[in-house]
Design an enzyme around this catalytic site. Sequence first.
Site, short mmCIF file in Angstrom:
data_model
loop_
_atom_site.label_atom_id
_atom_site.label_comp_id
_atom_site.label_asym_id
_atom_site.label_seq_id
_atom_site.Cartn_x
_atom_site.Cartn_y
_atom_site.Cartn_z
N ARG A 49 43.06 49.52 43.83
CA ARG A 49 41.89 49.14 43.11
C ARG A 49 40.92 50.32 43.64
NH1 ARG A 49 40.88 42.81 44.23
NH2 ARG A 49 42.76 41.98 42.85
N ASP A 51 36.38 50.33 43.86
CA ASP A 51 35.30 49.74 43.46
C ASP A 51 34.37 50.38 42.61
OD1 ASP A 51 36.12 47.55 45.24
OD2 ASP A 51 34.95 48.30 46.86
N ARG A 194 34.02 52.54 53.17
CA ARG A 194 32.67 52.61 53.04
C ARG A 194 31.99 52.13 54.32
NH1 ARG A 194 31.11 50.12 47.55
NH2 ARG A 194 28.99 50.33 48.35
#
Length: 250
Positions: A49, A51, A194
């Site tokens: 995945r 984001d 992040r």
Amino acid sequence: MRYFIQFSYFGKAYHGWQNQPNALTVQEVLEKALSTLLRQKVEVVGAGRTDTGVHAKEMFAHFDFNEIEDLEELVYRLNAFLPEDIAVQQICRMSQEVHARFDAHERTYEYWVFQKKNPFYADSAHFVKYPLDLKAMNQAASLLLEHSDFECFSKSNTDVKTYICDVRHAKWEEKEDRLVFTITADRFLRNMVRAVVGTLLDVGVGKMAPEEIHTIIASKNRSEAGVSVPAKGLYLTKVLYPNEIFDEQK
């Protein structure tokens, strides 16, 4: 028959890779394009995945379909059909047992930071106006390799079964007019990169000492780590598979 598709995308317009209701995703756009061109519903399984707003320089997915005679022609038609911010590099036949997500054993991300106003980085990197201590940031980054439980950097309320990740490389470098943080691991948690970058930037501006990374990780508490930096500076750059699966390429 199983096919692997290699592609890239600029994530600004998308709510990440994975399909979700009432939001445009890369998976949705790719599946729609394949289904239209192949005139049959096609579902793709991604290597992982990304984001909302995150980019991918290299991404893989697999899909199952009948015999496709000309894969180069399909690549050409896909690129003509897809929007400008998604590009397909190649499609190849693989063994039916090969899985785009589960067979990937290493992933690499980059995070881009710039420190002088630059309109070309407005949508592709994170601006930090304060001076940064690159040596301290790299000292802190190297300490990540001494740990395996990264719950403190994970988005809250996720459905993961484990917070264990094998981080194999983490380093900041000056590249032309930007700072680039590169991190490699077998897997990543949601929001992990992040949050790591935000914490390392706190080290860089002197808010914390490099060795405080140990305390933050030991806490297993997301609120102890730094804030998550914007998604626009994050790039998935490499997905690595065992060489032997490509030996089975058909």
